[in-house]
Design an enzyme around this catalytic site. Structure first.
Site, PDB file in Angstrom:
ATOM      1  N   LYS A 266       2.720   7.060  -4.745  1.00 43.24           N
ATOM      2  CA  LYS A 266       2.622   5.599  -4.647  1.00 43.24           C
ATOM      3  C   LYS A 266       1.681   5.082  -5.724  1.00 43.24           C
ATOM      4  CE  LYS A 266       3.138   5.020   0.376  1.00 43.24           C
ATOM      5  NZ  LYS A 266       4.355   4.202   0.371  1.00 43.24           N
ATOM      6  N   ASP A 277      -0.524   5.066   8.334  1.00 40.64           N
ATOM      7  CA  ASP A 277       0.825   5.604   8.478  1.00 40.64           C
ATOM      8  C   ASP A 277       0.999   6.521   9.693  1.00 40.64           C
ATOM      9  OD1 ASP A 277       3.274   5.120   7.360  1.00 40.64           O
ATOM     10  OD2 ASP A 277       3.262   6.933   6.119  1.00 40.64           O
ATOM     11  N   ARG A 340      11.028   9.188   7.772  1.00 34.55           N
ATOM     12  CA  ARG A 340      12.329   9.523   8.365  1.00 34.55           C
ATOM     13  C   ARG A 340      12.540  11.044   8.415  1.00 34.55           C
ATOM     14  NH1 ARG A 340      15.363   5.970   3.956  1.00 34.55           N
ATOM     15  NH2 ARG A 340      13.325   4.993   4.014  1.00 34.55           N
TER      16      ARG A 340
HETATM   17  N1  BES Z   1       4.647   4.490   4.994  1.00 35.47           N
HETATM   18  C1  BES Z   1       5.576   3.895   4.131  1.00 35.47           C
HETATM   19  C2  BES Z   1       6.053   2.520   4.590  1.00 35.47           C
HETATM   20  C3  BES Z   1       5.025   1.411   4.658  1.00 35.47           C
HETATM   21  C4  BES Z   1       4.920   0.505   3.626  1.00 35.47           C
HETATM   22  C5  BES Z   1       4.251   1.247   5.781  1.00 35.47           C
HETATM   23  C6  BES Z   1       4.009  -0.536   3.711  1.00 35.47           C
HETATM   24  C7  BES Z   1       3.336   0.216   5.864  1.00 35.47           C
HETATM   25  C8  BES Z   1       3.231  -0.686   4.835  1.00 35.47           C
HETATM   26  C9  BES Z   1       6.808   4.782   3.992  1.00 35.47           C
HETATM   27  O1  BES Z   1       6.589   6.136   4.129  1.00 35.47           O
HETATM   28  C10 BES Z   1       7.353   4.565   2.626  1.00 35.47           C
HETATM   29  O2  BES Z   1       6.679   4.900   1.711  1.00 35.47           O
HETATM   30  N2  BES Z   1       8.565   4.023   2.532  1.00 35.47           N
HETATM   31  C11 BES Z   1       9.178   3.761   1.294  1.00 35.47           C
HETATM   32  C12 BES Z   1      10.638   4.165   1.409  1.00 35.47           C
HETATM   33  C13 BES Z   1      11.379   4.132   0.112  1.00 35.47           C
HETATM   34  C14 BES Z   1      10.851   5.201  -0.825  1.00 35.47           C
HETATM   35  C15 BES Z   1      12.830   4.350   0.383  1.00 35.47           C
HETATM   36  C16 BES Z   1       9.054   2.285   0.982  1.00 35.47           C
HETATM   37  O3  BES Z   1       9.161   1.480   1.910  1.00 35.47           O
HETATM   38  O4  BES Z   1       8.815   1.950  -0.154  1.00 35.47           O
HETATM   39 ZN    ZN Z   2       5.004   6.692   5.274  1.00 34.80          ZN
HETATM   40 MG    MG Z   3       6.072   7.062   2.292  1.00 32.50          MG
END
Ligand code: BES
Ligand code: ZN
Ligand code: MG
Length: 485
Positions: A266, A277, A340
């Site tokens: 990230k 998370d 997921r």
């Molecule tokens: N933990 C994150 C989602 C998240 C984002 C939670 C902001 C709380 C606040 C999740 O694991 C994630 O990184 N999701 C990605 C999925 C994508 C790579 C398909 C996302 O939402 O960017």
């Molecule tokens: Zn996550």
């Molecule tokens: Mg993630």
């Protein structure tokens, strides 16, 4: 830690005590306090009108007035109009009253015109402090709130509402504390120990370690844990009520103790709040902790896969293909779509336990925040009538939940050329729904509800009865839902 206690007390006790009295007032109506003399009420209303007090939500006025043969301090908080007044208006007003009275005296009286449980929650959720990393405000004096009741029956009802609010708040505040714990202080192992310590009341815990998870074929879950030296722990809590349970409910919670994104790292800004998370798991913990004291009649299982998502030397690489415990293969194209992956094996595990309803809670997608913002949980389901029951509970607690459709046609987005499924859909296209569709592939149950709490689980500030950080979102709704079964 909650420095505040509330109790129901009689009007007789009130009349013998000169501690301040907190009151609430609807717009344009003056205070509702039938137990005060007309002389006192007159004085109060004169003070309010001098102050230009309108009764707007959260508006505050504080002054002294005579009450019988003593002088008493009064603190009045506005409730807004009677039309559209809800339990949450009462909760917010109680929070405003706590903040107005906190630095005053050690004890105060209150009279509650609206929902008693909500008012007490407003106090307790606002008073909770977490001294682990920063000293709580030293100027708080208020420790004891006495709720005025006018009959033995009312006193009994009030005491019951206080008890219930106490359990709801204890669960919410613990969930908040767990989310707020610094991520390096809270490895899956530490979190397991903490859970074991606090969730004992009528609940048994099965701890599935990495070796056992491998034996169970949880290749999807374990692929996320590979990037960290800290071993993963998969927890299974079982609460059985006294007597025969009518319903058997499974609560599955995403427990990523820190989400760096893994090798699909990230950006720095997006990582700042990623200790949140594990909020899904923390929600399940909070709920499990109070079930027996709430005397919930359903059998409730909590299932929480815990792991870090880190880019360590052995981390899963984009392009890797793993096999989940139902035999399906997954092409991992983005290691940041890890929630997921861990939920896939948790849902397969839950499906084998034959629940009446499986509910999962997960900070799953940033897209849920884009779609619904920070105040609304996204819900997806394969059983609309099961979701209706949860929505009814969320109406009571006023935690907003909105259904998104599991659009069958979007399934092609997660088709893989090399495996049964891939872990991301098209960029910028219904990311919350495609995540839900992915999870559905691992559910073998008639009633399943997926709750994406990515928005509501965390707040940067500006909430009425929640400091910045973890919110404990959906804990109250789940407790309301489970205690109604
Ligand atoms: N933990 C994150 C989602 C998240 C984002 C939670 C902001 C709380 C606040 C999740 O694991 C994630 O990184 N999701 C990605 C999925 C994508 C790579 C398909 C996302 O939402 O960017
Ligand atoms: Zn996550
Ligand atoms: Mg993630």
């Amino acid at each position: 830690m909650n420095p505040l206690t509330l109790e129901a007390a009689s009007i007789k006790e009130f009349n013998q005590d000169d501690a301040p009295l907190g009151l609430f007032a609807f717009e344009g109506n003056g205070v509702a306090a039938p137990f005060l003399s007309s002389k006192t009420k007159k004085e109060i209303n004169a003070e309010l009108s001098d102050a230009g007090f309108k009764g707007n939500p959260g508006e505050k006025a504080a002054f002294r007035a005579s009450d019988g043969n003593r002088s008493r301090r009064f603190i009045v908080i506005g409730l807004g109009g009677k039309k559209g007044f809800t339990a949450d208006c009462q909760r917010k007003a109680a929070s405003a009253l706590y903040n107005a009275a906190r630095k005053g005296k050690e004890t105060m009286w209150i009279s509650i015109p609206g929902d008693r449980q909500a008012a007490v929650e407003g106090f307790l959720l606002s008073a909770h402090t977490d001294p682990r990393y920063k000293e709580p405000c030293k100027d708080t004096k208020l420790q004891s709130v006495k709720v005025i009741t006018q009959s033995a029956g009312e006193k009994k009802k009030t005491a019951a509402a206080i008890e219930r609010a106490g359990l709801f708040s204890e669960a919410v505040c613990w969930t908040r504390d767990l989310v707020n714990e610094a991520p390096s202080d809270q490895s899956p192992e530490r979190l397991t120990q903490t859970a074991k310590k606090y969730i004992s009341d009528g609940v048994t815990l099965k701890i599935i370690d990495k070796k056992q998870a491998a034996k169970l074929g949880m290749g999807s879950y374990l692929s996320v844990a590979r990037g960290s030296d800290a071993p993963p722990y998969f927890l299974h809590f079982i609460y059985k009520p006294k007597g025969k349970a009518k319903k058997k409910i499974g609560l599955v919670g995403k427990g990523v103790t820190f989400d760096s994104g893994g090798l699909s790292l990230k950006p720095a800004g997006s990582m700042e709040t990623m200790k949140c998370d594990m909020a899904g798991a923390a929600t399940v913990f909070g709920v499990m902790r109070v079930l027996s004291r709430l005397k919930v009649k359903a059998e409730v299982h909590g299932i929480t896969p815990l792991t870090y998502n880190m880019p360590g030397p052995d981390a899963t690489k984009p392009g890797d293909i793993v096999r989940a415990s139902n035999g399906k293969t997954i092409e991992i194209l983005n290691t940041d779509a890890e929630g997921r992956l861990i939920l896939a094996d948790a849902l397969v595990y839950a499906s084998k336990l034959k629940f009446d309803v499986i509910m999962d809670l997960a900070t799953l997608t940033g897209a849920a925040v884009v779609a619904l913002g920070n105040d609304v949980t996204a819900a997806m389901t394969n059983d609309k009538s099961a979701l209706q029951k949860l929505l009814a509970s969320s109406k009571k607690t006023q935690e907003m939940v909105w259904e998104l459709p599991l659009v069958k046609g979007y399934k092609k987005q997660i088709k893989s050329k090399v495996a049964n499924i891939k872990n991301i859909g098209n960029r910028g296209e219904a990311g919350t729904i495609t995540a839900g569709l992915f999870l559905e592939e691992f559910v073998d149950a008639k009633s399943w509800i997926h709750l994406d709490i990515a928005g509501p689980a965390w707040t940067d500030g500006g909430q009425a009865y929640c400091p910045p950080g973890g919110t404990g979102a959906m804990v109250r709704t789940l407790l309301e839902y489970l205690s109604a079964l």
